[in-house]
Design an enzyme around this catalytic site. Sequence first.
Site, PDB file in Angstrom:
ATOM      1  N   ASP A 179       1.047  -1.474  -0.380  1.00 24.89           N
ATOM      2  CA  ASP A 179      -0.070   0.258  -0.067  1.00 24.89           C
ATOM      3  C   ASP A 179       1.162   1.418   0.029  1.00 24.89           C
ATOM      4  O   ASP A 179       1.941   1.450   0.663  1.00 24.89           O
ATOM      5  CB  ASP A 179      -0.837  -0.072   1.500  1.00 24.89           C
ATOM      6  CG  ASP A 179      -1.496   0.836   1.693  1.00 24.89           C
ATOM      7  OD1 ASP A 179      -2.048   1.192   1.054  1.00 24.89           O
ATOM      8  OD2 ASP A 179      -1.118   1.999   2.543  1.00 24.89           O
TER       9      ASP A 179
ATOM     10  N   ASP B  80       0.001   5.101   0.844  1.00 25.64           N
ATOM     11  CA  ASP B  80      -0.562   5.990   1.895  1.00 25.64           C
ATOM     12  C   ASP B  80      -0.359   5.569   3.004  1.00 25.64           C
ATOM     13  O   ASP B  80      -1.408   4.363   3.735  1.00 25.64           O
ATOM     14  CB  ASP B  80      -1.853   6.672   1.435  1.00 25.64           C
ATOM     15  CG  ASP B  80      -1.794   7.610   0.590  1.00 25.64           C
ATOM     16  OD1 ASP B  80      -2.015   7.704  -0.985  1.00 25.64           O
ATOM     17  OD2 ASP B  80      -1.495   8.862   0.430  1.00 25.64           O
TER      18      ASP B  80
ATOM     19  N   ASP C 280      -1.469  -0.453   6.237  1.00 25.23           N
ATOM     20  CA  ASP C 280      -2.171  -0.185   6.756  1.00 25.23           C
ATOM     21  C   ASP C 280      -3.397   0.313   7.552  1.00 25.23           C
ATOM     22  O   ASP C 280      -3.636   0.856   8.828  1.00 25.23           O
ATOM     23  CB  ASP C 280      -1.529   1.906   7.367  1.00 25.23           C
ATOM     24  CG  ASP C 280      -1.931   2.696   6.011  1.00 25.23           C
ATOM     25  OD1 ASP C 280      -2.542   3.360   6.857  1.00 25.23           O
ATOM     26  OD2 ASP C 280      -2.948   2.236   5.014  1.00 25.23           O
TER      27      ASP C 280
HETATM   28  O1  LIG Z   1      -7.434   7.388  -0.213  1.00 25.88           O
HETATM   29  C1  LIG Z   1      -6.385   7.023  -1.276  1.00 25.88           C
HETATM   30  O2  LIG Z   1      -6.595   7.632  -1.797  1.00 25.88           O
HETATM   31  C2  LIG Z   1      -4.825   6.231  -0.664  1.00 25.88           C
HETATM   32  O3  LIG Z   1      -5.000   5.304  -0.189  1.00 25.88           O
HETATM   33  P1  LIG Z   1      -4.456   4.353   0.191  1.00 25.88           P
HETATM   34  O4  LIG Z   1      -2.979   4.130  -0.887  1.00 25.88           O
HETATM   35  O5  LIG Z   1      -4.003   4.412   1.430  1.00 25.88           O
HETATM   36  O6  LIG Z   1      -4.597   2.665  -0.621  1.00 25.88           O
HETATM   37 MG   LIG Z   2      -3.000   2.687   2.876  1.00 25.11          MG
END
Ligand SMILES: O=C(O)COP(=O)(O)O
Ligand SMILES: [Mg+2]
Length: 230
Positions: A17, A19, A180
């Site tokens: 993942d 973010d 996360d």
């Molecule tokens: O919601 C977003 O834009 C990013 O979320 P993620 O990288 O944790 O999947």
């Molecule tokens: Mg994330």
Amino acid sequence: MVNSVQFPLRIEAVVIDLDGTLLHTAPDLAEAANRMLADLGMPPVPEETLKSYIGNGVAQLIKRTLTGEMYGEPDSELFARAKPIYEKNYDEVVSLYSRPFPGVVEGLQALKAAGYHLACITNKAARFTLPLLKDTGLHDYFELILSGDTLPKMKPDPLPLLHAAEFFGVAIDRMLLIGDSQNDAQAARAAGCHVFCVPYGYNHGQDVNNLDLDAVVDNLVAASKLICKA
Ligand SMILES: O=C(O)COP(=O)(O)O
Ligand SMILES: [Mg+2]
């Protein structure tokens, strides 16, 4: 809740993942959201509040920012006006403050050296994902990058994970997702792959230890020590 699996897990592909797992992006997401609010003549939101909105894609992030609710629906005209404003602002600040979390580069190096297939699977829109991964030096670790708008569904739907396993030609139970948030845990359980979560990310303000996971790991280096090449 961590269920009882035998370690080390026999793995062929690791999908990670973005973010809250690879990159600390909350400051830039908050900066873009507050620039959007300022452009709309609305008061700013604190970064901690904005952090709780991250994880379900850009449209949800904007709706949560406009309504102050996790599943609120803003006036459709306001949302239609706000979305391009947010996107323009996030284009400008996408990698201003975003940095890899501790252990991410070392962990990616260890996973690459061990010969695992590597992918990044994020709900972030591709127009932001690709420059961000390039600007932070992580882009070239991944054979596959799936953004929130690459496929018809995003996490917690299992589609991106099933797509990655097929792309790599590996059995779904030989794939590990490192994330996360509950979106990652739910997507992995629905797909049937293994899942670890880190405790330092963005899980809507909730403790990842309450999620249905195979492990909570301090960072990507710790994760690499719980698996072996199948
Ligand atoms: O919601 C977003 O834009 C990013 O979320 P993620 O990288 O944790 O999947
Ligand atoms: Mg994330």
